[in-house]
Design a protein around this motif. Structure first.
Motif, PDB file in Angstrom:
ATOM      1  N   TYR A  93      12.827 -13.452   7.805  1.00  0.00           N
ATOM      2  CA  TYR A  93      14.120 -13.918   8.320  1.00  0.00           C
ATOM      3  C   TYR A  93      14.670 -15.040   7.445  1.00  0.00           C
ATOM      4  CZ  TYR A  93      17.558 -16.206  11.262  1.00  0.00           C
ATOM      5  OH  TYR A  93      18.700 -16.793  11.729  1.00  0.00           O
ATOM      6  N   GLN A  94      13.811 -16.016   7.128  1.00  0.00           N
ATOM      7  CA  GLN A  94      14.246 -17.139   6.287  1.00  0.00           C
ATOM      8  C   GLN A  94      14.683 -16.655   4.911  1.00  0.00           C
ATOM      9  OE1 GLN A  94      10.797 -19.631   6.293  1.00  0.00           O
ATOM     10  NE2 GLN A  94      11.358 -20.679   8.181  1.00  0.00           N
ATOM     11  N   ALA A  95      13.924 -15.734   4.356  1.00  0.00           N
ATOM     12  CA  ALA A  95      14.253 -15.204   3.026  1.00  0.00           C
ATOM     13  C   ALA A  95      15.586 -14.469   3.048  1.00  0.00           C
ATOM     14  CB  ALA A  95      13.135 -14.280   2.539  1.00  0.00           C
ATOM     15  N   ARG A  96      15.789 -13.643   4.058  1.00  0.00           N
ATOM     16  CA  ARG A  96      17.054 -12.895   4.157  1.00  0.00           C
ATOM     17  C   ARG A  96      18.231 -13.856   4.281  1.00  0.00           C
ATOM     18  NH1 ARG A  96      14.642  -8.788   8.508  1.00  0.00           N
ATOM     19  NH2 ARG A  96      13.864  -7.183   7.109  1.00  0.00           N
ATOM     20  N   LYS A  97      18.062 -14.880   5.094  1.00  0.00           N
ATOM     21  CA  LYS A  97      19.121 -15.860   5.302  1.00  0.00           C
ATOM     22  C   LYS A  97      19.447 -16.580   3.986  1.00  0.00           C
ATOM     23  CE  LYS A  97      18.766 -19.775   7.823  1.00  0.00           C
ATOM     24  NZ  LYS A  97      18.426 -20.602   8.972  1.00  0.00           N
TER      25      LYS A  97
END
Length: 175
Positions: free
Chosen positions: A159-163
């Motif tokens: 999630y953090q990477a996608r964001k």
């Protein structure tokens, strides 16, 4: 795992493992060494590898552990005597030249380079999860097993990477 099963795994998963090594290291000679060390370790541990239980994940796990150990050793040596880093090596983007016009090829190359650069700027923990999920098509459960972390942590890092990637790529494409 028998010798024949190991050879079949190398034939079947070798390209994927090498590709993962190359993306992880961003350097062809380092990727070559990591790939070779991965399968040398697999040969030594072939009795522990179960052919029926997703050997690709096991090989990725071996590569990841070897890479983390090399990074740790490099960081330790760097503290003792600083070494100049090797310049990043970029391979030319391969596309279906016969099907695309020159403009489309250049546009695709620019997009691929922007994505590659954005992924490489991610913190190591996030970068590894992204590479395993999108490049190696592993499920979050398989990534958790490979990295020896909880599935929730994998989901959080993804999630953090996608964001982060969304923000970086929006800045690139939309100014």
């Amino acid at each position: 795992m028998t010798k024949q099963e190991l050879e079949m795994c190398i034939d079947k998963y070798g390209r994927d493992i090498y590709s993962f090594c190359k993306h992880l290291t961003n350097n062809t000679p380092e990727a070559d060494d990591l790939y070779q060390d991965t399968f040398l370790t697999a040969v030594k541990l072939k009795e522990q590898i179960e052919y029926a239980n997703n050997p690709k994940s096991y090989f990725l796990s071996i590569a990841l552990r070897i890479w983390n150990n090399k990074k740790r050793k490099f960081a330790w040596r760097k503290r003792i005597a600083d070494v100049q880093p090797i310049a990043d090596e970029r391979d030319a983007y391969m596309s279906k030249a016969a099907e695309l016009s020159p403009e489309e090829r250049i546009t695709n190359q620019e997009k691929a380079e922007a994505i590659r650069t954005a992924v490489n700027r991610l913190p190591e923990k996030l970068k590894i999860v992204v590479l395993l999920f999108y490049m190696e098509d592993l499920s979050t459960a398989q990534i958790a097993e490979t990295m020896n972390i909880p599935t929730g942590t994998v989901l959080s890092r993804l999630y953090q990477a996608r964001k982060t990637l969304k923000k970086d790529l929006e800045d690139i494409y939309y100014g």
